[in-house]
Scaffold this motif. Structure first.
Motif, PDB file in Angstrom:
ATOM      1  N   ILE A   1       7.556  13.295  16.067  1.00  0.00           N
ATOM      2  CA  ILE A   1       7.767  13.268  14.608  1.00  0.00           C
ATOM      3  C   ILE A   1       7.941  11.834  14.111  1.00  0.00           C
ATOM      4  O   ILE A   1       8.816  11.102  14.575  1.00  0.00           O
ATOM      5  N   PHE A   2       7.089  11.455  13.166  1.00  0.00           N
ATOM      6  CA  PHE A   2       7.265  10.212  12.405  1.00  0.00           C
ATOM      7  C   PHE A   2       8.021  10.586  11.141  1.00  0.00           C
ATOM      8  O   PHE A   2       7.585  11.467  10.395  1.00  0.00           O
ATOM      9  N   PHE A   3       9.168   9.952  10.923  1.00  0.00           N
ATOM     10  CA  PHE A   3       9.864  10.080   9.641  1.00  0.00           C
ATOM     11  C   PHE A   3       9.831   8.726   8.953  1.00  0.00           C
ATOM     12  O   PHE A   3      10.203   7.697   9.560  1.00  0.00           O
TER      13      PHE A   3
ATOM     14  N   ASN B   1      -5.582   5.471  -3.205  1.00  0.00           N
ATOM     15  CA  ASN B   1      -6.203   6.601  -2.529  1.00  0.00           C
ATOM     16  C   ASN B   1      -6.670   6.224  -1.115  1.00  0.00           C
ATOM     17  O   ASN B   1      -7.236   5.168  -0.901  1.00  0.00           O
ATOM     18  N   HIS B   2      -6.394   7.109  -0.175  1.00  0.00           N
ATOM     19  CA  HIS B   2      -6.963   6.962   1.167  1.00  0.00           C
ATOM     20  C   HIS B   2      -6.916   8.305   1.888  1.00  0.00           C
ATOM     21  O   HIS B   2      -6.351   9.271   1.397  1.00  0.00           O
ATOM     22  N   ARG B   3      -7.568   8.343   3.033  1.00  0.00           N
ATOM     23  CA  ARG B   3      -7.432   9.516   3.909  1.00  0.00           C
ATOM     24  C   ARG B   3      -7.323   9.009   5.340  1.00  0.00           C
ATOM     25  O   ARG B   3      -7.756   7.894   5.653  1.00  0.00           O
ATOM     26  N   HIS B   4      -6.697   9.813   6.188  1.00  0.00           N
ATOM     27  CA  HIS B   4      -6.545   9.382   7.587  1.00  0.00           C
ATOM     28  C   HIS B   4      -6.422  10.581   8.505  1.00  0.00           C
ATOM     29  O   HIS B   4      -6.218  11.723   8.053  1.00  0.00           O
ATOM     30  N   SER B   5      -6.533  10.294   9.816  1.00  0.00           N
ATOM     31  CA  SER B   5      -6.511  11.380  10.796  1.00  0.00           C
ATOM     32  C   SER B   5      -5.116  11.972  11.020  1.00  0.00           C
ATOM     33  O   SER B   5      -5.018  13.175  11.277  1.00  0.00           O
TER      34      SER B   5
ATOM     35  N   GLU C   1       0.839  -1.197   0.000  1.00  0.00           N
ATOM     36  CA  GLU C   1       0.000   0.000   0.000  1.00  0.00           C
ATOM     37  C   GLU C   1       0.877   1.251   0.000  1.00  0.00           C
ATOM     38  O   GLU C   1       0.796   2.090  -0.886  1.00  0.00           O
ATOM     39  N   ARG C   2       1.734   1.375   1.045  1.00  0.00           N
ATOM     40  CA  ARG C   2       2.766   2.414   1.054  1.00  0.00           C
ATOM     41  C   ARG C   2       4.078   1.703   1.382  1.00  0.00           C
ATOM     42  O   ARG C   2       4.187   1.073   2.443  1.00  0.00           O
ATOM     43  N   ARG C   3       5.051   1.814   0.465  1.00  0.00           N
ATOM     44  CA  ARG C   3       6.334   1.127   0.689  1.00  0.00           C
ATOM     45  C   ARG C   3       7.250   2.092   1.439  1.00  0.00           C
ATOM     46  O   ARG C   3       7.930   2.927   0.844  1.00  0.00           O
ATOM     47  N   VAL C   4       7.187   1.986   2.749  1.00  0.00           N
ATOM     48  CA  VAL C   4       7.831   2.974   3.625  1.00  0.00           C
ATOM     49  C   VAL C   4       8.715   2.253   4.641  1.00  0.00           C
ATOM     50  O   VAL C   4       8.302   1.253   5.231  1.00  0.00           O
ATOM     51  N   LEU C   5       9.922   2.760   4.838  1.00  0.00           N
ATOM     52  CA  LEU C   5      10.742   2.337   5.973  1.00  0.00           C
ATOM     53  C   LEU C   5      10.627   3.421   7.035  1.00  0.00           C
ATOM     54  O   LEU C   5      10.949   4.589   6.788  1.00  0.00           O
TER      55      LEU C   5
ATOM     56  N   VAL D   1      10.718  11.722   1.831  1.00  0.00           N
ATOM     57  CA  VAL D   1      10.569  11.609   3.274  1.00  0.00           C
ATOM     58  C   VAL D   1       9.117  11.914   3.610  1.00  0.00           C
ATOM     59  O   VAL D   1       8.566  12.910   3.132  1.00  0.00           O
ATOM     60  N   ASP D   2       8.484  11.053   4.388  1.00  0.00           N
ATOM     61  CA  ASP D   2       7.172  11.341   4.953  1.00  0.00           C
ATOM     62  C   ASP D   2       7.377  11.853   6.370  1.00  0.00           C
ATOM     63  O   ASP D   2       8.017  11.183   7.185  1.00  0.00           O
ATOM     64  N   ALA D   3       6.854  13.025   6.656  1.00  0.00           N
ATOM     65  CA  ALA D   3       6.878  13.548   8.037  1.00  0.00           C
ATOM     66  C   ALA D   3       5.430  13.600   8.516  1.00  0.00           C
ATOM     67  O   ALA D   3       4.618  14.327   7.947  1.00  0.00           O
ATOM     68  N   LEU D   4       5.107  12.785   9.504  1.00  0.00           N
ATOM     69  CA  LEU D   4       3.731  12.695  10.007  1.00  0.00           C
ATOM     70  C   LEU D   4       3.660  13.098  11.482  1.00  0.00           C
ATOM     71  O   LEU D   4       4.620  12.900  12.241  1.00  0.00           O
ATOM     72  N   ASP D   5       2.477  13.609  11.861  1.00  0.00           N
ATOM     73  CA  ASP D   5       2.230  13.893  13.282  1.00  0.00           C
ATOM     74  C   ASP D   5       1.645  12.669  13.975  1.00  0.00           C
ATOM     75  O   ASP D   5       1.017  12.782  15.040  1.00  0.00           O
TER      76      ASP D   5
HETATM   77  O1  GTQ Z   1       2.003   8.090   1.752  1.00  0.00           O
HETATM   78  O2  GTQ Z   1      -0.035   8.064   2.428  1.00  0.00           O
HETATM   79  O3  GTQ Z   1       4.836   7.108   5.612  1.00  0.00           O
HETATM   80  O4  GTQ Z   1      -0.520   6.992   4.774  1.00  0.00           O
HETATM   81  C1  GTQ Z   1       2.674   6.612   6.410  1.00  0.00           C
HETATM   82  C2  GTQ Z   1       1.313   6.589   6.188  1.00  0.00           C
HETATM   83  C3  GTQ Z   1       2.994   7.462   4.205  1.00  0.00           C
HETATM   84  C4  GTQ Z   1       1.159   7.879   2.637  1.00  0.00           C
HETATM   85  C5  GTQ Z   1       3.508   7.051   5.417  1.00  0.00           C
HETATM   86  C6  GTQ Z   1       0.798   7.002   4.974  1.00  0.00           C
HETATM   87  C7  GTQ Z   1       1.647   7.434   3.974  1.00  0.00           C
END
Ligand code: GTQ
Ligand code: FE2
Length: 351
Positions: A92-94, A107-111, A71-75, A162-166
């Motif tokens: 901070i989520f990196f 496609n998705h959405r989240h809080s 779905e999301r290829r994230v380390l 880089v994804d930076a999430l709260d």
């Molecule tokens: O790209 O939508 O790193 O939903 C973590 C959750 C990326 C994204 C992340 C996510 C996404």
């Protein structure tokens, strides 16, 4: 101060058992652990993730796991002091995300809110609520809470950002969840940074009557930010940091509610020692090389490296080159800290 606090052991066993049965705990034996004197008990440590080491691991993830199974290829980049939580700092989520040519992330959405900082590749797009945001190196792209977003890649080489999430904050609130969606239909218009919010100090006339849209601009192209840093540096005094905040162009407020984003240029040979701050932070190296001393620990960085800075840390950045500038995109939790009234800067005397 200095009073000896009661311990758990000096309470009678029958009382402790009775408390446990009622799901209650005395505060006084752990009050200093919960609210220590003077400075917070910080679990996060200064840390660096070197792109030279992370890139092969990213590409290997591309070979091992097809996008359909990820779905999301994230380390996720986890601070060793916060393990097993996979977060870079307390707030901070990196993550490093890989999208290969031709792939789409659905496609998705989240809080939780996410912000993308592109480090490698071109030809990728993040589509946010129908707006197509092209992704080029250094670009900052917002996907605020509950905004629909999907990624696609039409280029010929891997894209990494880089994804930076709260997410650490939203998860602590027990409020993190996601909703999958059908593929978005997109507008053919360029994203708003290319026409509605074309430059600082210029707004569409009707926006003087605020629309109430909290996120009028979703993309902050690096080309514009880099030019602004260069012009700032050309005029600023040596004692004035070349540091620019990413803001909502209609309000001048931070572009996101929890995490703050800013671009910092270290001029050739510059050493910068900002005031010690109550915030935690991280940065992505967009250009150049140098080192940062964080609470006495020195990390040497170069392009695309990521660095974590704990709350209340003493920081000194140094550009390693005498001829080339170094540019960092910084993430911090100052917007949230200001909202709840805990943001502080400490002057050198108290540092
Ligand atoms: O790209 O939508 O790193 O939903 C973590 C959750 C990326 C994204 C992340 C996510 C996404
Ligand atoms: Fe997402």
């Amino acid at each position: 101060m200095g009073k000896v606090l009661g311990t758990i052991d000096e309470l009678p066993a029958d009382y402790r058992d009775e408390l446990a049965r009622h799901n209650a705990t005395p505060l006084w034996p752990s009050i200093r652990g919960i609210i220590p004197f003077g400075m917070p008990e910080r679990r996060a440590r200064p840390h660096i993730w070197r792109y030279r080491e992370m890139r092969p691991l990213m590409l290997r993830a591309g070979e091992l796991t097809p996008i359909e199974k990820a779905e999301r290829r994230v380390l996720m980049l986890g601070n060793p002091g916060l393990a097993p939580e996979p977060f870079a700092t307390a707030s901070i989520f990196f993550g490093l995300q890989l999208v290969l040519p031709g792939e789409t992330a659905p496609n998705h959405r989240h809080s939780p809110s996410a912000v993308r900082i592109v480090v490698e590749g071109e030809g990728g797009f993040t589509i946010v609520q129908g707006e197509r945001c092209p992704m080029a190196r250094g670009d900052l792209i917002l996907t605020p809470a509950q905004h629909w977003h999907q990624h696609e890649h039409h280029g010929s080489k891997p894209m990494v950002w880089v994804d930076a999430l709260d997410a650490p904050t939203v998860m602590r609130l027990d409020a993190a969840y996601c909703v999958p969606g059908r593929e978005q239909s997109t507008s053919d218009r360029p994203d708003a940074s290319q026409w509605r919010y074309r430059g600082a100090g210029l707004l569409p006339y009707e926006r003087l009557q605020r629309t109430g849209n909290a996120y009028p601009q979703l993309r902050y192209p690096w080309a514009a930010v880099r030019a602004a840093l260069a012009d700032f540096a050309a005029q600023a005094g040596r004692d004035e940091p070349v540091h620019i905040a990413y803001v909502n162009p209609e309000t001048g407020e931070p572009c996101m509610p929890v995490l703050g984003f800013s671009a910092l240029m270290l001029r050739p040979g510059e050493t910068l020692a900002p005031p010690r701050r109550s915030t935690s932070a991280g940065f992505v190296v967009i250009e150049g090389e140098g080192e940062s001393e964080i609470d006495g620990q020195t990390v040497a960085w170069s392009e695309n490296d990521l660095v974590a800075i704990p709350n209340h840390a003493k920081v000194r950045h140094r550009n390693g080159s005498g001829t080339r500038p170094a540019c960092l995109i910084q993430v911090d939790d100052a917007p949230l800290q200001r909202k709840i009234g805990i943001f502080e800067e400490f002057d050198a005397a108290r540092a």
